[in-house]
Design an enzyme around this catalytic site. Structure first.
Site, short mmCIF file in Angstrom:
data_model
loop_
_atom_site.label_atom_id
_atom_site.label_comp_id
_atom_site.label_asym_id
_atom_site.label_seq_id
_atom_site.Cartn_x
_atom_site.Cartn_y
_atom_site.Cartn_z
N HIS A 67 0.83 -1.21 0.00
CA HIS A 67 0.00 0.00 0.00
C HIS A 67 0.86 1.26 0.00
CE1 HIS A 67 -3.14 -2.76 2.04
NE2 HIS A 67 -3.44 -2.65 0.76
N HIS A 68 2.14 1.12 -0.41
CA HIS A 68 3.00 2.32 -0.41
C HIS A 68 2.50 3.35 -1.41
CE1 HIS A 68 4.75 0.46 -4.00
NE2 HIS A 68 5.37 1.59 -4.25
N LYS A 97 7.22 -4.66 -10.26
CA LYS A 97 7.05 -4.34 -11.67
C LYS A 97 6.59 -2.89 -11.84
CE LYS A 97 5.45 -7.97 -13.72
NZ LYS A 97 4.53 -9.00 -14.27
N LYS A 109 -2.94 -9.07 -6.72
CA LYS A 109 -3.26 -10.16 -7.64
C LYS A 109 -4.49 -10.87 -7.13
CE LYS A 109 -1.43 -11.71 -11.49
NZ LYS A 109 -0.83 -10.84 -12.51
N SER A 365 -2.44 -0.48 -18.74
CA SER A 365 -3.55 -0.45 -17.78
C SER A 365 -3.57 0.89 -17.04
CB SER A 365 -3.41 -1.59 -16.77
OG SER A 365 -3.86 -2.80 -17.32
#
Length: 474
Positions: A67-68, A97, A109, A365
């Site tokens: 959650h950085h 990534k 994910k 995205s």
């Protein structure tokens, strides 16, 4: 070099080992490194869905690794291989990534443990919508919270079900379209998303091949043109990567699918092979090519560049010594095991790691997410202005030079940028910039000798900087 045959192998531990190796080359306190490495939130749910006359209990996951930066970002896969360890590992890889390609998301994910081929479209829709409802109830989806995307076994269709379910449950959310990416164009998707990962693979490998010193060390000339390429997997990623290599003048000498492979040292026509497979149901016996019945064996054939774009762990302790490629571009997640990685690096093979190379999907995205938040299609504001400006420049050139420009040349020059042009341009710039950053770390940091470690160092430094900016440590 340890044994890879153990059934106790943990994908997440494998990712953590790569992290630990790179962390030794950074200066962050151990507590911060542990925070970066750990998964922040893990959702495991079971829910009933009526399938035919029976009720099935479906197992599903969503992991938010970091959650950085918010929202979290990562695909949803439908597979019988889905388990908590796999989803945790893939979420962690998404965090790293995103950091490498400078996309301001935390990693996430999701997965549903089903074999999608065993269900009708109606049944898959029920499962997907119920899963989305579970994510909404637990606050694991939202434009500013967690933004899923397609992954193995899912596509634009499933994303359209997700956005519709989310919108129904949040009728006053003006940015509801931004709750998921990889949507159909009609529902706020972005042009270029389908081919984004494969095209990103090409841009990354092309950038590596431009560096003359690195190519000279491999005994190769600089540039893509004329290089012999083998691609494993003709799915979305593999096909578009192969197409880009072929269009750039590379020689596709081998194409591998699960039922076998074809090889021709003089080159293969990608679309002809795809058409042959569609017509006959198999890649075998393509005219003028050698048929290889064992897919794994085809990875060992002569080539300059090998692109594994299908499964995990296809290059392992048993075949790493036999790989003849001088460059391996990891288009799939984790196609090279840890032991094989050591063997190949020792042999001097240039491995372009998955943690960087297949980030094209999340990059585009990000563009889709921004488009949904801005409520403006890319190119809408500038296309007509660009068209008019280029037309004025052409008029000035013709009037001052007394030369007429042909209709074909005018058509090429006068075309302002469409959405897909801007997406491709942004993706290309992102992949080039990120590769240069990673390579710079490999060249500059003593002890870092491979691109994978350099990529992890790059990610750790960027996430560490984010924590510093938050004032978490002095």
């Amino acid at each position: 070099m340890g044994n890879e045959s153990s059934n106790d192998y943990s994908f997440f531990e494998g990712v953590s080992r790569n992290f630990d190796k790179a962390a030794a080359f950074t200066n962050y306190p151990s507590g911060i490194l542990e925070q970066i490495k750990a998964c922040n939130s893990i959702l495991r749910v079971r829910f009933p869905v009526k399938i035919g006359d029976d009720v099935e209990v479906i197992e599903a996951y969503r992991v938010q690794h970091s959650h950085h930066k918010l929202p979290c970002k990562g695909g949803i896969r439908f597979s019988m291989e889905v388990d908590q360890d796999e989803v945790m590992a893939l979420a962690a890889l998404m965090t790293y990534k995103c950091a490498i390609v400078n996309v301001p998301f935390g990693g996430a994910k999701g997965g549903i443990k089903i074999n999608a081929k065993q269900y009708s479209e109606y049944e898959l829709e029920k499962i997907t919508r119920r899963y989305t409802t579970e994510l909404v109830k637990k606050n694991f989806i939202g434009p500013g919270t967690d933004v899923p995307a397609p992954d193995y076994g899912t596509g634009a269709r499933e994303m359209s079900w997700i956005v519709d379910t989310y919108t129904t449950l949040n009728p006053n959310e003006v940015n509801a379209q931004a709750c998921v990416t990889g949507k159909p164009i009609s529902q706020g998707g972005v042009r270029g998303r389908t081919e984004a990962t494969g095209l990103g693979v090409f841009f990354g490998v092309r950038e590596a091949c431009k560096i003359a010193a690195d190519m000279e060390a491999l005994g190769l000339s600089a540039g893509i043109e004329g290089k012999r390429v083998i691609v494993q997997g003709l799915g979305n990623v593999g096909y578009h990567a192969a197409k880009a290599f072929q269009d750039a003048g590379a020689l596709l000498v081998g194409l591998i699918e699960y039922e076998g492979a074809v090889y021709n040292p003089s080159g293969l026509d990608l679309d002809a092979v795809v058409a042959h497979r569609k017509q006959t149901g198999s890649i075998h016996h393509f005219a003028g090519a050698e048929t290889i019945l064992d897919s794994a064996q085809a990875l060992e054939y002569p080539c300059d560049i090998l692109i594994p774009a299908a499964l995990e762990s296809v290059i392992h302790e048993g075949n790493a010594e036999k790989i003849q490629a001088k460059i391996i571009g990891e288009a799939a997640n984790g196609p090279i095991t840890a032991v094989a990685d050591e063997i190949l690096n020792h042999r001097g093979v240039l491995i372009i790691p998955d943690i960087y190379l297949n980030a094209g999907g999340v990059t585009v995205s990000y563009f889709e997410w921004l488009k949904n938040l801005s409520h403006v299609r890319y190119g809408r504001l500038e296309k007509r202005f660009s068209d008019d400006m280029y037309a004025e420049i052409l008029r000035l050139i013709e009037s001052t030079s007394n030369q007429k420009i042909s209709k074909i040349e005018k058509k090429i020059i006068l075309r302002g940028p469409d959405e897909v042009d801007l997406v491709y341009s942004g993706l290309e710039d992102t992949m080039i910039g990120a590769y240069q950053e990673i390579r710079d770390i490999r060249e500059r940091v003593a002890g870092v000798s491979d691109l994978r470690t350099a990529a992890f160092v790059c990610a750790i430094n960027k996430i560490g900087e984010a924590y510093e900016e938050l004032g978490i440590f002095p």
